[in-house]
Design an enzyme around this catalytic site. Structure first.
Site, PDB file in Angstrom:
ATOM      1  N   ASP A   1       0.857  -1.178   0.000  1.00 59.47           N
ATOM      2  CA  ASP A   1       0.000   0.000   0.000  1.00 59.47           C
ATOM      3  C   ASP A   1       0.892   1.226   0.000  1.00 59.47           C
ATOM      4  O   ASP A   1       1.874   1.289   0.733  1.00 59.47           O
ATOM      5  CB  ASP A   1      -0.883   0.007   1.249  1.00 59.47           C
ATOM      6  CG  ASP A   1      -2.029  -0.964   1.085  1.00 59.47           C
ATOM      7  OD1 ASP A   1      -2.555  -1.055  -0.037  1.00 59.47           O
ATOM      8  OD2 ASP A   1      -2.383  -1.648   2.064  1.00 59.47           O
TER       9      ASP A   1
ATOM     10  N   ASP B   1      -5.084  25.991  10.474  1.00 63.51           N
ATOM     11  CA  ASP B   1      -5.246  24.686   9.807  1.00 63.51           C
ATOM     12  C   ASP B   1      -4.547  23.601  10.623  1.00 63.51           C
ATOM     13  O   ASP B   1      -3.329  23.544  10.692  1.00 63.51           O
ATOM     14  CB  ASP B   1      -4.640  24.788   8.395  1.00 63.51           C
ATOM     15  CG  ASP B   1      -4.954  23.556   7.565  1.00 63.51           C
ATOM     16  OD1 ASP B   1      -5.392  22.547   8.156  1.00 63.51           O
ATOM     17  OD2 ASP B   1      -4.751  23.606   6.342  1.00 63.51           O
TER      18      ASP B   1
ATOM     19  N   PHE C   1     -11.834  25.618   6.781  1.00 64.14           N
ATOM     20  CA  PHE C   1     -12.130  24.967   5.504  1.00 64.14           C
ATOM     21  C   PHE C   1     -13.603  24.563   5.479  1.00 64.14           C
ATOM     22  O   PHE C   1     -14.124  24.044   6.463  1.00 64.14           O
ATOM     23  CB  PHE C   1     -11.246  23.714   5.366  1.00 64.14           C
ATOM     24  CG  PHE C   1     -11.485  22.947   4.113  1.00 64.14           C
ATOM     25  CD1 PHE C   1     -10.809  23.286   2.955  1.00 64.14           C
ATOM     26  CD2 PHE C   1     -12.389  21.888   4.089  1.00 64.14           C
ATOM     27  CE1 PHE C   1     -11.027  22.564   1.793  1.00 64.14           C
ATOM     28  CE2 PHE C   1     -12.608  21.178   2.923  1.00 64.14           C
ATOM     29  CZ  PHE C   1     -11.919  21.518   1.762  1.00 64.14           C
TER      30      PHE C   1
ATOM     31  N   THR D   1     -16.794  26.320  -0.003  1.00 63.92           N
ATOM     32  CA  THR D   1     -15.788  27.211  -0.589  1.00 63.92           C
ATOM     33  C   THR D   1     -14.527  26.464  -0.956  1.00 63.92           C
ATOM     34  O   THR D   1     -13.783  26.864  -1.844  1.00 63.92           O
ATOM     35  CB  THR D   1     -15.412  28.325   0.390  1.00 63.92           C
ATOM     36  OG1 THR D   1     -14.873  27.705   1.571  1.00 63.92           O
ATOM     37  CG2 THR D   1     -16.630  29.148   0.766  1.00 63.92           C
ATOM     38  N   ARG D   2     -14.231  25.405  -0.255  1.00 72.47           N
ATOM     39  CA  ARG D   2     -12.994  24.633  -0.378  1.00 72.47           C
ATOM     40  C   ARG D   2     -11.771  25.562  -0.234  1.00 72.47           C
ATOM     41  O   ARG D   2     -10.808  25.472  -0.972  1.00 72.47           O
ATOM     42  CB  ARG D   2     -12.962  23.847  -1.691  1.00 72.47           C
ATOM     43  CG  ARG D   2     -14.028  22.750  -1.698  1.00 72.47           C
ATOM     44  CD  ARG D   2     -13.908  21.824  -2.855  1.00 72.47           C
ATOM     45  NE  ARG D   2     -14.195  22.536  -4.097  1.00 72.47           N
ATOM     46  CZ  ARG D   2     -13.428  22.465  -5.176  1.00 72.47           C
ATOM     47  NH1 ARG D   2     -12.345  21.730  -5.178  1.00 72.47           N
ATOM     48  NH2 ARG D   2     -13.745  23.141  -6.257  1.00 72.47           N
TER      49      ARG D   2
ATOM     50  N   LYS E   1      -5.942  30.118   1.105  1.00 72.13           N
ATOM     51  CA  LYS E   1      -5.279  29.086   0.315  1.00 72.13           C
ATOM     52  C   LYS E   1      -6.312  28.033  -0.032  1.00 72.13           C
ATOM     53  O   LYS E   1      -7.296  27.844   0.707  1.00 72.13           O
ATOM     54  CB  LYS E   1      -4.098  28.455   1.074  1.00 72.13           C
ATOM     55  CG  LYS E   1      -4.456  27.564   2.241  1.00 72.13           C
ATOM     56  CD  LYS E   1      -3.195  26.981   2.836  1.00 72.13           C
ATOM     57  CE  LYS E   1      -3.429  25.729   3.678  1.00 72.13           C
ATOM     58  NZ  LYS E   1      -4.307  25.848   4.831  1.00 72.13           N
TER      59      LYS E   1
END
EC number: 7.2.2.6
Lengths: 567, 676
Positions: free
Chosen positions: B305, B342, B373, B377-378, B392
């Site tokens: 993986d 963030d 976030f 809007t992302r 960002k």
């Protein structure tokens, strides 16, 4: 270069030059592809299948294949035994030869069915023309073809991609006779006749020699039987003294031709193997291993014969080659070459008395046979015998690369190892145990002519020759005694079928496996390293098994000879 | 792999010594045919030697030979006992955690906690429900059906940080012997008494349930066959000797027989197998069968993986590419600000990179509002003084937010990042796009080198990822894997395994989710993560207690080392025989043919001393090789031909030469002590 070296190089070059195309021809033949002979012989082949109601393209499981081999050989035995026992009543018996005794007929029938051609009888005295031609010559073809068929089936086991089937015995048998043995035998017989080998059905000729003695000169269809006896590694001579007889092997050229025929098909099989498994380097590796051992053995024999017997040299006053028991027209070198080839190839025909070779030469001959006739060996039998060692070598050393041992992408696991061990056991059983019986049973011991270590060599040789399905003899061993004819018969059966059946089993087990593609982690089986490994495995397994017996036989004789001891 | 082993504690040797006597019981000896035969021969020679002693015809040599034959058997037993002993200590500590406790049994998954009846843990059966609360020991294996709890699994894994177990999903499996640290769980019992993971583990590390592996069986057959062949050789030697005018004493024949049969590998075979399993246990991997360990050595293809094995789990900031007219410093400052709120690993990595770029120039501006976030809007970022918005986000989101398109140069950079498998993240201030942050999968250090090693060993690596083919190809190239599967589903994985197997290849993979179970079961070597679901753990044949997917590579190494050790000692053992012939045969045949003394190439002092020395060497070599058997033959990844060449040289040629020297040395000692 010495003449000896020139002779040997000439021989080996001619051998390989003939064997490579023959190997290619056989690979095409057994894969069912078109060969040069197909246009001429295909109708005959089809007719045979129709008459015998053989479904030619039906591939068999290993069990079915083995049953077919055994049934065919059993039928061949019964037929041959009947012919030998009834030859007095059958035609083509101008010399009025009587039926063969039961134990001798058993021994002879087994001997020819197993491709051994051990001769406890003398052909011109005990066999009619009918027995020679219909009895023995037929077996010379089909016993050789049986060995070839089994080898092809074993190769298919290694080569096939998981289908689990190993071909059709009846097809392989028919093709071996029709496309390989018959054409080569015809060519060989014609060439031999050109050299003066007899080929007739006349009565024996009586001649008066220069000394004024009357001598009966045996006649018969010799050339046709001799070609196939060499080609099929049968080795059963037409006459009692085999290829030392001037009617069987009159000239140096006929001698060279026969020497070539002895090894031709066994060598070709190496190349057939490489082609059929799809990697000719694998065939070359096996050829190289066999070739190195052959040349090494030949070097020892040639050297020790050229050096001669020190005791004789003392008496004669000059050192020289050992010529006792050799035909003057062949000399020491050609006799050494023949002796090495015939013991290596499980052929068993002789052009000199092996009993009279130097002890070290005898040791090489013995060793060639004891390891199971794998230095080229019998037609087909040599290859599958060597593959037995390959399985053992790969299993022993293959672990050292950190993977379950594999050969040609097929894993060697418990089943294959069990069968390989089972097959391998037949050699020490047939040679050591039977020879040991022969030296403790007083009646059996009486058959041994010479005292001292040479006598032991004679016994070991007899059982090595029988179990290895070689058929040559150290003279001086009274093989006609019922004890030996019977025990020898058993040794021949053991050395043939106790190897064929397990090897077919291995082929069957391998045939069911899907080969893995080689990677950098795969045990490489085509380089010089593997050749060395294979040779060492043969030498060590063979050496460990037979070294003590050889020490008491030829080795003891050699050291005693060096010390000037006589027996 | 050269894992250094800690020396075994002193007590272990004493136990092993006692065990080697106990293992003389015929029933136990029968498990090992070669050593059983040795014991039978030892018994026979002892009786003969005693008979001769009583009759007054025997010498001390026969007694000494008998003694050394017994010692050979004991040494073989000792090797096996020592290997087993090393697992015992671990088993004892495991057993302590599996003791009987009182447990709270519930009628159903949703029953009231108060309704639990208290029973003994031994009464629990499969399918029953158990309530465990903070401080409770989880009595047996199960699957959580209600609740969330943190669990200390250190008893099993050795890892002290607690893990979360909760109902549903991939973290629902609980293991007997672990402890609830906080909160509670209701779990359904999935193991019958005595069949739990803990029980299996105890049995495994103890070697109690040890069954011979396929290759070990094949090797045992070969060794038994060789023993039979040498029986023929030795038994027929007496008639041949009698024919030659000499008689060989039975004790000497027995000595020859035992020195020829493969006692060295026969005596060490079990120890090698046990030690191999033990190495896995030390690596915190539990093999459910020995077969899997051997198969690990045969693996041709590793399915790995991407996430967690080849790359760290998360994308990380790798660089700032400013737009025209913007300095890198200004872009970094904006990125730093935009990521202050963030908490994701990506956000943290941006702050980290920006700090590194900026040094002391970290912006000191008051932040007025954090913008988290959102799916609509992302975007994320901050609003600072003067109403300046710093954001960002994904390329299209920022374009929409600012209403400006990236300049051609910037667009080129964005394109490059995407093509290289990375993720471009735009940073904007008000309506100006400042530049792009290059987020990428970071390849774990050392992974690339590992793949090079694997390639040398002939093992192909295939990276499995859910990424799109473009991204996958880029990462695959960077990591140096041989192949990759992009947008892989569990079904595709299973299909891939079948395809590889159809071409005769052995496949290894690891997994933890229930949807991995079919593939784990199909793979020849399936390593389940201990943190995985019960279904995955049931399907795999190895379980990694550390839940570290990289372990797969180590497991392959252990498997290879096991096979190499076995092969090396077998080769050594058989090669030894040549020297023994040269020692013993001239001694036996001297009476018949004095000339055969020429075979006494070692110049051994007397026939008796020669035979005794060979027997002593044969016994001592077992002890000398025990450390090698337990530690395993040194193994460094290399191609098969290089490995074969080296090992043949060391163990093949070494096996031929060493006994000549060893027997000669022992002969000198035997002579000096006047033993024969």
């Amino acid at each position: 270069m010495t003449p000896v070296l020139v002779t040997v190089l000439l021989y080996l070059t001619a051998l390989v030059a003939l064997a490579v195309p023959l190997g290619r021809h056989m690979a095409r033949l057994y894969r069912g592809e078109r060969t040069v002979l197909t246009p001429a012989l295909a109708p005959v082949e089809k007719a045979i299948y129709r008459v015998a109601s053989v479904r030619a393209d039906e591939s068999q499981s290993w069990r079915a294949y083995a049953v077919a081999v055994l049934a065919f050989n059993a039928a061949g035995f019964v037929f041959l035994y009947a012919v030998l026992r009834l030859q007095g009543l059958l035609p083509w018996n101008p010399a009025g030869i009587a039926p063969m005794a039961p134990d001798l007929a058993f021994n002879t029938a087994v001997s020819f069915v197993t491709n051994t051609n051990w001769q406890a009888y003398s052909g011109e005295v005990q066999l009619s023309y009918f027995s020679q031609m219909v009895g023995l010559t037929v077996q010379n073809f089909v016993s050789a073809a049986t060995g070839m068929a089994v080898a092809i089936a074993v190769i298919r086991g290694f080569a096939c991609r998981g289908e689990g089937r190993i071909g059709n015995f009846w097809t392989d048998l028919t093709r071996s006779v029709l496309y390989v043995l018959l054409p080569l035998a015809v060519i060989g017989a014609l060439l031999l006749v050109s050299q003066g080998v007899v080929q007739n059905l006349s009565s024996y000729v009586t001649a008066t020699t220069l000394e004024g003695v009357e001598q009966v000169l045996a006649q018969g269809p010799a050339a046709s039987q001799i070609a196939i006896k060499q080609l099929g590694t049968n080795g059963g001579g037409y006459f009692g003294v085999n290829s030392a007889h001037p009617f069987e092997n009159p000239t140096v050229l006929s001698n060279m031709l026969q020497s070539l025929y002895i090894l031709l098909i066994p060598v070709a099989f190496c190349f057939t193997f490489g082609r059929m498994v799809g990697d000719h380097r694998q065939g070359i590796a096996i050829f190289a291993a066999m070739g190195v051992m052959f040349v090494a053995g030949l070097a020892v024999v040639a050297w020790s014969e050229a050096a001669g017997n020190p005791l004789v040299s003392q008496i004669v006053g000059s050192a020289g080659p050992n010529l006792e028991g050799k035909e003057m027209r062949f000399g020491a070198t050609l006799s050494a070459l023949w002796g090495t080839a015939t013991t290596a190839a499980s052929n068993g025909s002789v052009n000199a008395m092996h009993d009279s070779f130097m002890p070290l030469s005898g040791l090489v001959f013995l060793f060639n046979m004891m390891i199971g006739e794998v230095i080229f060996g019998g037609v087909g039998a040599g290859l599958y015998g060597m593959l037995l060692y390959v399985v053992l070598a790969v299993f022993l050393a293959g672990l050292m690369v950190g993977r379950t041992p594999e050969y040609l992408g097929k894993k060697i696991e418990a089943k294959e190892v069990s069968l390989a061990v089972l097959a391998f056991l037949s050699m020490p059983l047939g040679i050591l145990v039977f020879a040991a019986l022969s030296v403790v049973v007083p009646q059996a011991l009486a058959a041994v002519q010479d005292a001292g270590p040479h006598g032991l060599s004679e016994v070991l040789y007899a059982y090595g020759s029988a179990t290895g399905n070689n058929g040559s003899a150290f003279a001086g061993f009274g093989a006609a005694d019922p004890f030996h004819t019977t025990l020898q018969g058993l040794a021949m059966l053991l050395g043939r079928y106790a190897i064929i059946v397990p090897m077919l089993g291995i082929a069957g087990a391998l045939a069911a496996k899907i080969p893995a593609a080689p990677t950098a982690g795969t045990f490489p089986t085509h380089g010089p390293l593997f050749v060395v490994l294979l040779i060492v495995t043969v030498l060590i397994l063979g050496g460990l098994t037979f070294f003590p017996a050889l020490a008491l036989g030829p080795l003891a004789e050699q050291v005693s000879l060096a010390a000037g001891t006589r027996f | 792999m050269s894992r250094t082993e800690t020396a075994a504690p002193r007590g272990l040797y004493a136990t092993a010594a006692r065990q080697s006597i106990a293992k003389l019981s015929p029933r136990l000896l029968l498990r090992n045919p070669v050593i059983f035969v040795t014991a039978v021969v030892a018994l026979m020679t002892t009786l003969l030697a005693l008979r001769d002693l009583v009759a007054g015809t025997g010498g001390s040599v026969a007694i000494q030979i008998s003694l050394w034959l017994w010692i050979t058997v004991l040494f073989a037993n000792f090797a096996e006992a020592l290997a087993e002993g090393r697992g015992k200590a671990r088993a004892d500590s495991l057993r302590a955690t599996g003791q009987e406790t009182r447990v709270k049994r519930l009628a159903s998954a949703d029953a009231d906690h108060g309704s639990a009846d208290t029973v003994s843990s031994t009464e629990l059966r499969k399918g029953q429900f158990v309530l465990v609360e903070a401080g409770d020991l989880i009595p047996t294996d199960g699957e959580a059906v209600a609740g969330v709890a943190s669990v200390n699994e250190s008893a099993i894994t050795g890892e002290s940080a607690p893990v979360i177990r909760e109902a549903g999903g991939d973290r629902s499996s609980v293991t007997g012997g672990t402890t609830i640290v906080s909160d509670w769980l209701i779990f359904k019992v999935t193991a019958e008494p005595g069949k739990s993971f803990l029980d299996k583990m105890i049995a495994l590390v103890e070697g109690a349930e040890r069954q011979k592996t396929p290759n070990e069986i094949a090797l045992s057959i070969l060794l038994t066959g060789l023993t039979l062949i040498f029986l023929f050789v030795v038994v027929t030697l007496e008639p041949f000797a009698l024919y030659s005018g000499t008689s060989i004493p039975v004790v000497f024949l027995a000595a020859l027989f035992v020195t020829l049969i493969p006692t060295t590998i026969g005596g060490l075979l079990a120890a090698i197998g046990i030690a191999g399993m033990d190495r896995l246990v030390k690596a915190n991997v539990i093999a459910k069968s020995g077969r899997a360990v051997e198969a690990a050595g045969d693996v041709d293809v590793l399915l790995l993986d991407k996430t967690g094995t080849i790359t760290f789990g998360n994308r990380m900031a790798d660089g700032f590419l400013p737009a025209q007219g913007v300095t890198e410093k200004r872009l970094a400052q904006a990125a730093w600000l935009a990521s202050q709120a963030d908490d994701t690993p990506e956000g943290k990595s941006i702050v980290e990179l920006a700090t590194r770029v900026l040094g002391d120039d970290i912006p000191r501006i008051a932040i007025e509002e954090h913008v988290a976030f959102s799916a609509q809007t992302r975007l994320s970022g901050v609003d600072v003084e003067h109403g300046t918005t710093i954001r960002k986000g994904a390329v299209d989101a920022i374009v929409k937010h600012t209403g400006t398109d990236p300049t051609p140069v910037l667009a080129g950079n964005i394109e490059n990042i995407a093509r290289s498998g990375g993720t471009p993240l735009l940073v904007s201030q008000d309506s100006q796009i400042l530049g792009v942050i290059h987020l990428k999968d970071i390849i774990k250090p050392g992974v690339r080198e590992r793949f090079v090693e694997l390639r040398a060993m002939g093992v192909r690596t295939v990276m499995i990822t859910g990424d799109n083919p473009l991204t996958a190809a880029a990462i695959a190239a960077e990591a140096g894997v041989d192949d990759f599967m992009a947008e892989a589903t569990p079904e595709a994985k299973l299909e891939r395994i079948r395809e590889e197997q159809a071409q005769g290849r052995l496949v290894a993979m690891c997994g933890d989710g229930s949807n991995d179970a079919p593939a784990l079961a199909q793979a020849d070597v399936g390593v389940a993560m201990n943190s995985g679901t019960p279904a995955a753990k049931e399907a795999g044949n190895l379980i990694d207690l550390d839940s570290d997917p990289t372990k797969l590579i180590e497991i392959v190494m252990v498997g290879k080392q096991l096979l190499i050790s076995r092969g090396a000692l077998t080769t050594f053992s058989i090669a030894n025989d040549a020297a023994k012939y040269f020692a013993i045969l001239p001694a036996l045949f001297l009476g018949a043919y004095p000339g055969l003394a020429a075979l006494n190439v070692m110049g051994l002092s007397s026939p008796e001393s020669a035979i005794l020395s060979a027997v002593i060497f044969n016994a001592l070599v077992i002890v000398a090789l025990i450390p090698l058997a337990l530690r395993g033959v040194r193994y460094s990844p290399a191609s098969a031909s290089a490995l074969l060449r080296n090992n043949l040289l060391i163990y093949g040629l070494g096996g031929l030469v060493v006994p000549f020297l060893g027997i000669k040395a022992i002969d000198l000692v035997v002579g000096a002590l006047n033993l024969a």
